[in-house]
Design an enzyme around this catalytic site. Sequence first.
Site, PDB file in Angstrom:
ATOM      1  N   ARG A  86       3.916  -0.075  -6.778  1.00 14.73           N
ATOM      2  CA  ARG A  86       3.808  -0.694  -5.412  1.00 14.73           C
ATOM      3  C   ARG A  86       2.752  -1.764  -5.700  1.00 14.73           C
ATOM      4  O   ARG A  86       2.694  -2.789  -4.731  1.00 14.73           O
ATOM      5  CB  ARG A  86       3.423   0.006  -4.221  1.00 14.73           C
ATOM      6  CG  ARG A  86       4.836   0.936  -3.993  1.00 14.73           C
ATOM      7  CD  ARG A  86       4.354   1.827  -2.842  1.00 14.73           C
ATOM      8  NE  ARG A  86       4.719   1.345  -1.725  1.00 14.73           N
ATOM      9  CZ  ARG A  86       5.623   1.240  -0.737  1.00 14.73           C
ATOM     10  NH1 ARG A  86       6.720   1.803  -1.177  1.00 14.73           N
ATOM     11  NH2 ARG A  86       5.152   0.745   0.463  1.00 14.73           N
ATOM     12  N   LYS A 132       4.527  -4.458  -4.901  1.00 14.99           N
ATOM     13  CA  LYS A 132       6.087  -4.257  -5.133  1.00 14.99           C
ATOM     14  C   LYS A 132       6.911  -4.487  -3.933  1.00 14.99           C
ATOM     15  O   LYS A 132       7.983  -5.413  -3.966  1.00 14.99           O
ATOM     16  CB  LYS A 132       6.376  -2.955  -5.710  1.00 14.99           C
ATOM     17  CG  LYS A 132       7.763  -2.695  -6.163  1.00 14.99           C
ATOM     18  CD  LYS A 132       8.332  -3.572  -7.427  1.00 14.99           C
ATOM     19  CE  LYS A 132       9.677  -3.255  -7.553  1.00 14.99           C
ATOM     20  NZ  LYS A 132      10.211  -4.277  -8.662  1.00 14.99           N
ATOM     21  N   LYS A 152       8.762 -15.142 -13.385  1.00 15.48           N
ATOM     22  CA  LYS A 152       8.612 -13.835 -14.308  1.00 15.48           C
ATOM     23  C   LYS A 152       7.382 -14.213 -15.318  1.00 15.48           C
ATOM     24  O   LYS A 152       6.466 -13.597 -15.312  1.00 15.48           O
ATOM     25  CB  LYS A 152       9.584 -13.542 -14.900  1.00 15.48           C
ATOM     26  CG  LYS A 152      10.671 -12.747 -14.252  1.00 15.48           C
ATOM     27  CD  LYS A 152      10.319 -11.396 -13.799  1.00 15.48           C
ATOM     28  CE  LYS A 152      11.180 -10.970 -12.636  1.00 15.48           C
ATOM     29  NZ  LYS A 152      10.734 -11.715 -11.461  1.00 15.48           N
ATOM     30  N   CYS A 208       0.908  -1.180   0.030  1.00 16.39           N
ATOM     31  CA  CYS A 208      -0.123  -0.143   0.014  1.00 16.39           C
ATOM     32  C   CYS A 208       0.875   1.226  -0.052  1.00 16.39           C
ATOM     33  O   CYS A 208       2.013   1.126   0.333  1.00 16.39           O
ATOM     34  CB  CYS A 208      -0.803   0.163   1.280  1.00 16.39           C
ATOM     35  SG  CYS A 208      -1.895  -1.415   1.541  1.00 16.39           S
ATOM     36  N   GLU A 229       4.032 -14.368 -13.036  1.00 21.34           N
ATOM     37  CA  GLU A 229       3.611 -13.120 -12.536  1.00 21.34           C
ATOM     38  C   GLU A 229       2.966 -12.129 -13.593  1.00 21.34           C
ATOM     39  O   GLU A 229       1.945 -11.600 -13.006  1.00 21.34           O
ATOM     40  CB  GLU A 229       5.030 -12.424 -12.166  1.00 21.34           C
ATOM     41  CG  GLU A 229       5.642 -12.841 -10.679  1.00 21.34           C
ATOM     42  CD  GLU A 229       6.877 -11.921 -10.579  1.00 21.34           C
ATOM     43  OE1 GLU A 229       6.784 -11.598  -9.049  1.00 21.34           O
ATOM     44  OE2 GLU A 229       7.607 -11.742 -11.363  1.00 21.34           O
ATOM     45  N   HIS A 242      11.673 -37.932 -12.501  1.00 24.58           N
ATOM     46  CA  HIS A 242      11.224 -38.151 -11.243  1.00 24.58           C
ATOM     47  C   HIS A 242       9.841 -37.607 -10.642  1.00 24.58           C
ATOM     48  O   HIS A 242       9.521 -37.369  -9.761  1.00 24.58           O
ATOM     49  CB  HIS A 242      12.306 -37.768 -10.156  1.00 24.58           C
ATOM     50  CG  HIS A 242      13.529 -38.333 -10.282  1.00 24.58           C
ATOM     51  ND1 HIS A 242      13.660 -39.714  -9.718  1.00 24.58           N
ATOM     52  CD2 HIS A 242      14.738 -37.864 -10.592  1.00 24.58           C
ATOM     53  CE1 HIS A 242      14.937 -40.086  -9.898  1.00 24.58           C
ATOM     54  NE2 HIS A 242      15.676 -38.989 -10.341  1.00 24.58           N
ATOM     55  N   TRP A 265      -3.491  -2.462  -1.159  1.00 22.14           N
ATOM     56  CA  TRP A 265      -3.618  -3.766  -1.604  1.00 22.14           C
ATOM     57  C   TRP A 265      -4.134  -4.388  -0.697  1.00 22.14           C
ATOM     58  O   TRP A 265      -3.571  -4.733   0.474  1.00 22.14           O
ATOM     59  CB  TRP A 265      -1.964  -4.101  -1.551  1.00 22.14           C
ATOM     60  CG  TRP A 265      -1.552  -5.396  -2.349  1.00 22.14           C
ATOM     61  CD1 TRP A 265      -1.741  -5.631  -3.519  1.00 22.14           C
ATOM     62  CD2 TRP A 265      -1.158  -6.711  -1.426  1.00 22.14           C
ATOM     63  NE1 TRP A 265      -1.380  -7.158  -3.764  1.00 22.14           N
ATOM     64  CE2 TRP A 265      -1.199  -7.785  -2.394  1.00 22.14           C
ATOM     65  CE3 TRP A 265      -1.386  -6.761  -0.203  1.00 22.14           C
ATOM     66  CZ2 TRP A 265      -0.861  -8.935  -2.227  1.00 22.14           C
ATOM     67  CZ3 TRP A 265      -0.954  -8.333   0.125  1.00 22.14           C
ATOM     68  CH2 TRP A 265      -0.672  -9.302  -0.844  1.00 22.14           C
ATOM     69  N   ASN A 277      -0.757   1.402   6.197  1.00 23.48           N
ATOM     70  CA  ASN A 277      -0.263   0.471   5.562  1.00 23.48           C
ATOM     71  C   ASN A 277       0.123  -0.710   6.756  1.00 23.48           C
ATOM     72  O   ASN A 277       0.604  -0.126   7.823  1.00 23.48           O
ATOM     73  CB  ASN A 277       1.109   0.788   4.774  1.00 23.48           C
ATOM     74  CG  ASN A 277       0.921   1.570   3.724  1.00 23.48           C
ATOM     75  OD1 ASN A 277      -0.373   1.760   3.395  1.00 23.48           O
ATOM     76  ND2 ASN A 277       1.909   2.371   3.311  1.00 23.48           N
ATOM     77  N   GLY A 278       0.122  -1.847   6.336  1.00 23.67           N
ATOM     78  CA  GLY A 278       0.467  -2.762   7.318  1.00 23.67           C
ATOM     79  C   GLY A 278      -0.684  -3.755   7.823  1.00 23.67           C
ATOM     80  O   GLY A 278      -1.804  -3.894   7.058  1.00 23.67           O
ATOM     81  N   GLU A 318      13.708 -18.368 -11.619  1.00 24.35           N
ATOM     82  CA  GLU A 318      13.328 -16.866 -11.911  1.00 24.35           C
ATOM     83  C   GLU A 318      12.540 -16.738 -13.124  1.00 24.35           C
ATOM     84  O   GLU A 318      11.600 -15.909 -13.264  1.00 24.35           O
ATOM     85  CB  GLU A 318      14.496 -15.958 -11.877  1.00 24.35           C
ATOM     86  CG  GLU A 318      14.556 -14.833 -12.187  1.00 24.35           C
ATOM     87  CD  GLU A 318      13.445 -13.874 -11.199  1.00 24.35           C
ATOM     88  OE1 GLU A 318      13.404 -12.617 -11.643  1.00 24.35           O
ATOM     89  OE2 GLU A 318      13.204 -14.373 -10.302  1.00 24.35           O
TER      90      GLU A 318
END
Length: 609
Positions: free
Chosen positions: A27, A604, A486, A2, A489, A505, A74, A103-104, A482
């Site tokens: 963010r 973010k 990406k 946020c 996401e 396997h 968010w 925020n939090g 990674e």
Amino acid sequence: MCGIVGAVGKRDITPILLEGLKRLEYRGYDSCGVAVHADGELKRARSTQRVAELVEQVAKEELAGFTGIAHTRWATHGAPATHNAHPHFSGKNGTPRIALVHNGIIENHDELRAELTQAGYVFESQTDTEVIAHLVDHLYDGDLFQALQQAVKRLQGAYAIAVFCRDEPHRVVGARQGSPLVVGLGDGENFLASDALALAGTTDQIIYLEDGDVVDLQLARVWIVDAEGRQVERAVHTVHLHTAAAELGPYRHYMQKEIFEQPRAVGDTLQDIDSITPELFGDGAFKVFKEIDRVLILACGTSYYAGLTARYWIESVAKLPVDVEIASEYRYRDSVPNPRTLVVTISQSGETADTLAALKHARSLGMNHTLTICNVATSAMVRECELNYITRAGVEIGVASTKAFTTQLTALCLLTLALAQVKGQITPEREEKLLKDMRHLPVAIGAVLALEPQIISWAERFAGKEHALFLGRGMHYPIALEGALKLKEISYIHAEAYPAGELKHGPLALVTEAMPVVTIAPNDELLEKLKSNMQEVRARGGELYVFADSDTRITSGDGMHVIRMPENYGKLSPILHTIPLQLLAYHTAVARGTDVDKPRNLAKSVTVE
């Protein structure tokens, strides 16, 4: 996560609040809102759309005022809906008196909600934030600063808070605990924000609040007290945040811009280093490096994959055992501490809640040698660690990390060389060769970026897929992880990465012609084994998309699509192989029409647990 912006001034501050929200869009958020003190009343506008829609709403309603707060949310508690959007109001008898953003996460919100309901407050949202607003109103007795000080003593969890009151014009009060909050100083006006970037172009005089601080902003003064209620002076920093850094220029999205900024970012992170010395990581680094016999890396997400890559480097070159832990898991399990461990945290923002908590947990176990790789010199992570290396990625606006990752890898390469030097595990000749290769990285990355047209043609094929596998071996396995991250996401294609030797396997059961298999194929000691793994895919009708070094003798054919990398880069190959995976994810997302820079449900800077 946020975003917060607050202001008190003698002019209409609504444009400043809205511009700040635009700068905080990177963010990630689900809703946004603004509240101002106007004509003796509290007025607000809220939206579940983008900030641009909120700007139109504010203009239509002619919202203006000299004091106000704004927020991008968010969602944590309560769905993304207008009634859950900030700012939240509080006041009995149907007349709002308090406006607050936060925020939090407040962990004891249920307990407080029950108490405040008993006191007569009616809740209109499912958020923990509305609890704070009602608590401040309940404690208010003519002094907002005192009310917030009393309120935060009741809160358990993490928060950055900005609040103002109908009865006290030209005053905004804030508090910080575990979530970033900064003060911006102006001439006859002052500001609050969760990120200094929100104030770019408005002020460059920034105070970074500490945990436990409560701040009182008025027209001509800023007053700060610590968690004990004692007045404190916090340093004022001149922070040059060029607005050009947040402008797209010729690029379609910030992610594309940031991918192409990597030659510059990596070059800046190397800082024209002529030789390796432990002091690159801070005064006293030689003594620390001499004492330690193990490395523990703590990180989340993309930074965790950087740590996994560094494990290969450090163990191979510096001959030190390395553990890499997901920060959110490490702090909740019984581990065996070693006081001779170097605890390394990796974070783009330096405010990642899980990593900060893991760092504090490691220290509580007696591991006091700490170092952070971070992109923000003024962050909590840098203040908490004994040593640090500041990457020079610059502002990264796209939620999916690109240049932050490659600059982290660059810094971790330098750390590997410094540790190897102190431990006597590297000859001067090999050290100079690796440092020379590192100096060449910006040019080498530029050559990889030139592959973009070929990658676009692959992305057009990927756009219609719903699943993908990524394969790598050795130090390229974390790069496969990674690459899969990406793709998932920003394109929302389900993607998973595996060490190529693990195919047989279990994952091989997933392979069909509808499942593209992306393979990283450097010319290293595992190449022939990797070729065998690729044949396992072809034998099951799978389609291979291979990023191969030019001397691997892997050629295109039926079910085998190959893009050749410009050069083999040895130990530093993971950095170069990252670039085409970023481009593949980006162009696949563009072809699918997703919101590349603001992927759904993601943020973010993750400042909540």
